[in-house]
Design an enzyme around this catalytic site. Structure first.
Site, PDB file in Angstrom:
ATOM      1  N   ASP A   1       0.853  -1.180   0.000  1.00  0.00           N
ATOM      2  CA  ASP A   1       0.000   0.000   0.000  1.00  0.00           C
ATOM      3  C   ASP A   1       0.891   1.233   0.000  1.00  0.00           C
ATOM      4  OD1 ASP A   1      -2.315   1.446  -0.065  1.00  0.00           O
ATOM      5  OD2 ASP A   1      -2.910   1.044   2.009  1.00  0.00           O
TER       6      ASP A   1
ATOM      7  N   GLU B   1      32.098   1.299 -32.055  1.00  0.00           N
ATOM      8  CA  GLU B   1      33.154   0.777 -31.194  1.00  0.00           C
ATOM      9  C   GLU B   1      34.446   1.563 -31.423  1.00  0.00           C
ATOM     10  OE1 GLU B   1      34.408  -0.346 -28.578  1.00  0.00           O
ATOM     11  OE2 GLU B   1      33.597  -2.391 -28.636  1.00  0.00           O
TER      12      GLU B   1
ATOM     13  N   HIS C   1      25.174  -5.336 -29.271  1.00  0.00           N
ATOM     14  CA  HIS C   1      24.865  -6.142 -30.455  1.00  0.00           C
ATOM     15  C   HIS C   1      25.070  -7.626 -30.182  1.00  0.00           C
ATOM     16  CE1 HIS C   1      29.105  -7.103 -31.144  1.00  0.00           C
ATOM     17  NE2 HIS C   1      29.360  -5.848 -30.769  1.00  0.00           N
TER      18      HIS C   1
ATOM     19  N   ASP D   1      -5.148  -2.881  -2.515  1.00  0.00           N
ATOM     20  CA  ASP D   1      -6.475  -2.277  -2.633  1.00  0.00           C
ATOM     21  C   ASP D   1      -6.508  -1.176  -3.689  1.00  0.00           C
ATOM     22  OD1 ASP D   1      -5.626   0.226  -1.419  1.00  0.00           O
ATOM     23  OD2 ASP D   1      -5.752  -0.771   0.509  1.00  0.00           O
TER      24      ASP D   1
END
Length: 379
Positions: A10, A266, A188, A76
């Site tokens: 909650d 790179e 990659h 709730d």
């Protein structure tokens, strides 16, 4: 099958937005025994942000108890339950960010062999979590782990206070504000050069993905789509074939067209492009050590780490300035550069950062420059 757990969570805000805090607990599903309870202040925030924060804390505690648990979340908040179940859309940026964190925790439980389900309960059945959220709003920070008996036929509960941190002072509002910018860095997939441990920079032969790399690219695309959960995003790739191909798979999964920015390439390894790292370690150990340790060192025809850093950080600033969510598909060293910059990691420690082929790393950046690294190296 993992342990069956129940998370009750909650959150509340006195003013909405106002002084906010969250509360959560984890129960053993079979005995009802409380295994963990927590609470924390949030400064000034809305009810919805506080409720999501309680959910995240509860899921995190369930992971600590059993990373392969079958978890039922009970709250709730109809809004949080319906959004997490995927039946309602998430429009507010703050809640979308928190929902992504919660979904990432759900994915961790799933990878451990567990599961997560969501159940709405009326407020009167969520009193324990509500009381804890009031502790949070009162400025108390609680992280209390209670250990239950492990015998499957025993209902005796042995409670041991493992940790409790109580902060009597209310938290101040977080320094960041405004719209968050989200950046997802994707490495990659592999090429034959990757598999052969060959240096492969921006000035080399530019190999394409192999079969394994294409499979990694497809999985990365699915992972990014799951992470973003329909949120709008753009895809930027380096100019090298392996990143372009991986980026195409990611862009297809998101339904967008990729863009290319060569500053995400790179490092250029000059006369060493294509060389075997194993051969270099045997025949040119001192020079290889200099490439890793000296940020000003560059091979003939190549570039230094300092030069790489300058262009990558310029590209990163452009992504941040664009706002929204951007997925950048690039390479190991550019990912290392960004993480080292935002975390303040010195150059001699940067190689400790892992970025596996096809992995995801996520950052959030606020307008005042505050940066949060949500996760790294997720495959």
């Amino acid at each position: 099958m993992g342990r069956a757990l129940v998370v009750e969570a909650d959150g509340g805000s006195r003013g909405n937005p106002g002084v906010a805090g969250w509360g959560a607990l984890v129960r053993d599903a079979s005995t009802g025994a409380v295994l963990w309870e927590g609470a924390a202040p949030l400064g000034k925030a809305s009810n919805n942000v506080a409720e999501y924060s309680g959910l995240i804390a509860g899921l995190g505690a369930a992971l600590r108890i059993d990373p392969g648990a079958d978890v039922e979340v009970r709250m709730d908040s109809k809004l949080v339950i319906e959004q997490m179940a995927g039946r309602w859309k998430i429009k507010h940026e703050d809640m979308r960010r928190l929902a992504l964190q919660a979904r990432d925790l759900c994915a961790e439980l799933s990878r451990g062999g567990g599961s997560v389900s969501f159940t709405w309960i009326p407020r009167e059945k969520n009193k324990a979590a509500d009381a804890l959220s009031n502790d949070g709003m009162d400025g108390r920070t609680i992280d209390r782990m209670l250990q239950a008996g492990d015998a499957p036929d025993s209902h005796e509960v042995v409670e041991e206070l493992v940790e409790e941190v109580v902060d009597p002072e209310p938290a101040t509002a977080p320094p960041h504000g405004g719209d968050v910018t989200r950046v997802v860095l994707v490495r990659h997939g592999v090429t034959d050069f990757t598999a052969q441990a060959r240096l492969d920079g921006r000035g080399g032969s530019d190999p394409s993905l192999n079969d394994t790399g294409r499979s990694q690219a497809a999985r990365a695309g699915r992972a990014v789509a799951h992470l973003l959960a329909g949120a709008p995003a753009r895809v930027v790739t380096s100019s090298l074939a392996r990143a372009v191909q991986t980026g195409a798979a990611v862009a297809e999964a998101l339904g967008v067209a990729p863009e290319v920015d060569g500053d995400w390439d790179e490092q250029d390894f000059g006369d060493w492009d294509g060389a075997s790292v194993h051969d270099l370690a045997r025949d040119a150990a001192d020079d290889l050590a200099a490439l890793r340790a000296d940020p000003a060192y560059a091979r003939p025809g190549g570039e230094s780490h300092e030069q790489l850093e300058a262009r990558v950080l310029a590209a990163f600033r452009r992504v941040v300035d664009a706002g929204g969510t951007t997925v950048v598909v690039c390479h190991r060293k550019p990912i290392m550069v960004v993480l080292a910059e935002v975390l303040g990691i010195p150059h001699d420690k940067v190689w400790r950062l892992a970025a596996a082929p096809g992995s995801l790393t996520a950052l959030e950046v606020w307008p005042d420059g505050t940066v949060s690294v949500a996760f790294t190296n997720r495959t």
